[in-house]
Write a protein that holds these residues in place. Sequence first.
Motif, mmCIF file in Angstrom:
data_model
loop_
_atom_site.group_PDB
_atom_site.id
_atom_site.type_symbol
_atom_site.label_atom_id
_atom_site.label_comp_id
_atom_site.label_asym_id
_atom_site.label_seq_id
_atom_site.Cartn_x
_atom_site.Cartn_y
_atom_site.Cartn_z
ATOM 1 N N HIS A 299 43.383 37.094 1.366
ATOM 2 C CA HIS A 299 44.142 38.270 1.811
ATOM 3 C C HIS A 299 44.902 39.006 0.715
ATOM 4 C CE1 HIS A 299 46.494 40.891 4.412
ATOM 5 N NE2 HIS A 299 47.618 40.393 3.941
ATOM 6 N N MET A 300 45.543 38.298 -0.198
ATOM 7 C CA MET A 300 46.455 38.932 -1.135
ATOM 8 C C MET A 300 45.751 39.607 -2.299
ATOM 9 S SD MET A 300 49.276 38.460 0.362
ATOM 10 C CE MET A 300 50.219 39.276 -0.907
ATOM 11 N N ASN A 301 44.465 39.295 -2.505
ATOM 12 C CA ASN A 301 43.661 39.893 -3.577
ATOM 13 C C ASN A 301 44.208 39.593 -4.968
ATOM 14 O OD1 ASN A 301 42.182 40.903 -1.481
ATOM 15 N ND2 ASN A 301 42.576 43.064 -1.907
ATOM 16 N N ALA A 302 45.017 38.575 -5.103
ATOM 17 C CA ALA A 302 45.565 38.171 -6.399
ATOM 18 C C ALA A 302 45.611 36.649 -6.461
ATOM 19 C CB ALA A 302 46.965 38.758 -6.605
ATOM 20 N N ASP A 303 45.264 36.116 -7.609
ATOM 21 C CA ASP A 303 45.177 34.679 -7.845
ATOM 22 C C ASP A 303 46.582 34.106 -8.036
ATOM 23 O OD1 ASP A 303 44.887 32.172 -8.947
ATOM 24 O OD2 ASP A 303 43.641 32.800 -10.625
ATOM 25 N N HIS A 304 47.019 33.202 -7.144
ATOM 26 C CA HIS A 304 48.325 32.577 -7.328
ATOM 27 C C HIS A 304 48.489 31.364 -6.419
ATOM 28 C CE1 HIS A 304 48.942 35.423 -3.992
ATOM 29 N NE2 HIS A 304 50.002 34.721 -3.629
ATOM 30 N N PHE A 305 49.588 30.674 -6.611
ATOM 31 C CA PHE A 305 49.967 29.571 -5.733
ATOM 32 C C PHE A 305 51.476 29.624 -5.539
ATOM 33 C CE2 PHE A 305 50.862 27.761 -9.861
ATOM 34 C CZ PHE A 305 51.917 26.878 -9.661
ATOM 35 N N GLY A 329 56.924 44.748 -5.032
ATOM 36 C CA GLY A 329 57.398 44.307 -6.329
ATOM 37 C C GLY A 329 56.327 43.555 -7.098
ATOM 38 N N ASP A 330 56.710 42.964 -8.219
ATOM 39 C CA ASP A 330 55.783 42.240 -9.071
ATOM 40 C C ASP A 330 55.671 40.799 -8.596
ATOM 41 O OD1 ASP A 330 54.351 42.382 -11.935
ATOM 42 O OD2 ASP A 330 55.324 40.441 -11.678
ATOM 43 N N LEU A 331 54.517 40.431 -8.131
ATOM 44 C CA LEU A 331 54.300 39.100 -7.574
ATOM 45 C C LEU A 331 54.502 38.023 -8.617
ATOM 46 C CD1 LEU A 331 53.358 37.195 -5.332
ATOM 47 C CD2 LEU A 331 51.005 37.747 -5.952
ATOM 48 N N CYS A 332 54.001 38.254 -9.811
ATOM 49 C CA CYS A 332 54.110 37.249 -10.861
ATOM 50 C C CYS A 332 55.573 36.960 -11.183
ATOM 51 C CB CYS A 332 53.368 37.717 -12.105
ATOM 52 S SG CYS A 332 53.293 36.470 -13.415
ATOM 53 N N ASP A 333 56.374 37.996 -11.365
ATOM 54 C CA ASP A 333 57.797 37.794 -11.662
ATOM 55 C C ASP A 333 58.505 37.065 -10.524
ATOM 56 O OD1 ASP A 333 57.509 39.054 -14.081
ATOM 57 O OD2 ASP A 333 58.285 40.990 -13.413
ATOM 58 N N ALA A 334 58.153 37.416 -9.277
ATOM 59 C CA ALA A 334 58.777 36.767 -8.122
ATOM 60 C C ALA A 334 58.450 35.283 -8.083
ATOM 61 C CB ALA A 334 58.325 37.444 -6.831
ATOM 62 N N LEU A 335 57.203 34.936 -8.399
ATOM 63 C CA LEU A 335 56.815 33.529 -8.384
ATOM 64 C C LEU A 335 57.498 32.752 -9.504
ATOM 65 C CD1 LEU A 335 53.009 33.885 -7.613
ATOM 66 C CD2 LEU A 335 54.733 32.864 -6.130
ATOM 67 N N PHE A 542 48.913 32.940 -16.991
ATOM 68 C CA PHE A 542 49.091 32.945 -15.535
ATOM 69 C C PHE A 542 49.077 34.381 -15.009
ATOM 70 C CE2 PHE A 542 52.161 32.746 -11.866
ATOM 71 C CZ PHE A 542 51.371 31.986 -11.027
ATOM 72 N N ARG A 543 49.743 35.277 -15.704
ATOM 73 C CA ARG A 543 49.753 36.687 -15.308
ATOM 74 C C ARG A 543 48.372 37.316 -15.453
ATOM 75 N NH1 ARG A 543 53.366 40.874 -14.588
ATOM 76 N NH2 ARG A 543 55.128 39.461 -14.929
ATOM 77 N N GLU A 544 47.682 37.000 -16.532
ATOM 78 C CA GLU A 544 46.353 37.564 -16.748
ATOM 79 C C GLU A 544 45.378 37.111 -15.667
ATOM 80 O OE1 GLU A 544 45.300 36.386 -20.674
ATOM 81 O OE2 GLU A 544 46.420 38.013 -21.647
ATOM 82 N N TYR A 547 46.177 39.019 -12.281
ATOM 83 C CA TYR A 547 45.819 40.438 -12.196
ATOM 84 C C TYR A 547 44.523 40.788 -12.925
ATOM 85 C CZ TYR A 547 50.714 40.746 -10.748
ATOM 86 O OH TYR A 547 51.908 40.576 -10.104
ATOM 87 N N MET A 548 43.923 39.805 -13.624
ATOM 88 C CA MET A 548 42.656 40.001 -14.335
ATOM 89 C C MET A 548 42.700 41.212 -15.260
ATOM 90 S SD MET A 548 39.909 39.050 -11.379
ATOM 91 C CE MET A 548 39.999 37.468 -10.570
ATOM 92 N N GLY A 549 43.829 41.403 -15.898
ATOM 93 C CA GLY A 549 43.961 42.513 -16.833
ATOM 94 C C GLY A 549 44.201 43.847 -16.175
ATOM 95 N N GLY A 550 44.343 43.870 -14.850
ATOM 96 C CA GLY A 550 44.450 45.152 -14.152
ATOM 97 C C GLY A 550 45.872 45.603 -13.893
#
Length: 551
Positions: A299-305, A329-335, A542-544, A547-550
């Motif tokens: 669902h989220m279209n972004a790789d994370h845990f 917001g920025d998912l990576c920063d939130a995680l 982890f960020r790359e 978002y795969m560079g996007g």
Amino acid sequence: MLPLNVLLVLTFALAEVFSAPTQTPFQVPATKPRQLRGRFLQITDMHPDPYYKVHKSQSKACHRNKPKKKKNRSHYYGTPYSDCDSPFTLTNFTLDVLDKHWAEEIDFVVWTGDNARHDNDRKLPRTPSEIYDLNSVVAKRMEKIFSSRGIPVIPSLGNNDVWHQNILTPGPNSITNEYSSIWKPFIPFPYHQVFQRGAYYSVEVVPNALAVISLNTMYFYDSNKAVGGCLTKEPDDPGNLQFDWLQVQLKLYRARNMQVWLTGHVPPSSGNFFPECYVRYVDLSLRFQDTILGHLYGHMNADHFFFVEAIDLEFDLDQDSRAISLQNGDLCDALLEDFSTLPKSSRTDLDNYGVINVSPPVVPNPYLPTFRIFSYNITGFEASPVGVLKKDRKHSHHRGEHGNKDELCKDEPYRSSWKCQLNSTWQADPDSPSRRNQLWSPLGYAQYYIPDLAEGNKTHQPHFKLEYTTYSPLDLHPAAAEEDGKFVYPIPLGNLPKSLRKGPVEKSKYTPYGMRDLTVGSWVELARRLADGKENKLRKQFREFMYMGGE
């Protein structure tokens, strides 16, 4: 009404798959079962689009208008980093790759929803018939590739698999009835009635040993305004009924000493689920931590845990400052911020954590097409396929150390919260497969993606390549001295890049995490490393990956 050319495409596609063998793992005669490979596939969010056209405007959902600038045009196999969905060339290519390179290497398929296009073009609104047609075509391909080989496929309902988008009324209804027909080859017969009521069910992928429970997250999703949100005063709310059912399933599987994967489309978080549904999910996740191997979502279209935690069940916590908003917001920063709140190792009680894995999608919206191959421990299964339930299981229960729960629960609004109603003993065990590497424990995953998607055309196909793995590089090959002479490669050698095929290496760009396995403790350890401000390289990777560079 679909245009004639689209109907023809769908008709020919359906004709092809309907001619496929119809043997399924639930109807086959009593024959020797397939040898376990110790791997399974997770695939999610394909979003095939019958209106996708090459060289059309990305701002028009890749449906029409040819822009003057090439950078704004759609591509043959899909348009990366765009708002466009998947052309049939991409979905067919992905399934062909899985058929050729992976179908003989896996034991089951976790398929976490969204097999119709987004409703992102006002000039071409979606219709129920289009949604069902697209799901039928993909389901028949999955049946042909996997079910015909005796490989269980476990689909889940996505928020874009229903019309109107995000809205699903309590079942039985036309949608649950339609999918009970579309997914009939995948749903075990005893669960058809349950499925028609709520679109959830369970599959024993290894009989009497390992199961996958497919949840209908539409009844928990806070964008679905047709349900009540699991309120305690509404026992017949479809979310509550599903949790009641899930609790019974987990009790039965635990009594049989089986292990379970929980799967669904929308990940369980305070940013996605109704508050009371989220409380019930967290409680069951921790109450049956010794039975649940892990949680797999899309669902989220972004790789994370991320984690569901015991502290999520407390009252005096400032939820707004702590909750991860998975929508804004920025998912990576939130995680990373959330990981920084983890206690030190000496103060961490792993009983209090469940790990949610969110896989990125096939659709290149907004990044690049992907799929995941998980591996799990099958050592000793042939010698002892059915274990014996231990009688000395550890019991633990978190009873509100952060605030006076008993006092708060005397008054509203707390008294009507599930936080005051859920007082059952939690079943956590440091020796269970979710906590210690043993039979059925998750070991790692390999993620594949298409970095050259925009370069593909009629004469040159793109390539699925290994993006990264969670393993240590030394775990990809057998050790120099093996006790039993056997080694199950987590990734078949033919599906490894050349730099990893020849033998063990100490370092590789494909193994940045170097995790020993995917148990709860390993994920907590990785989260701590990511929260460490000194681990700049790891945080960047982890960020790359996310978002795969996007971005």
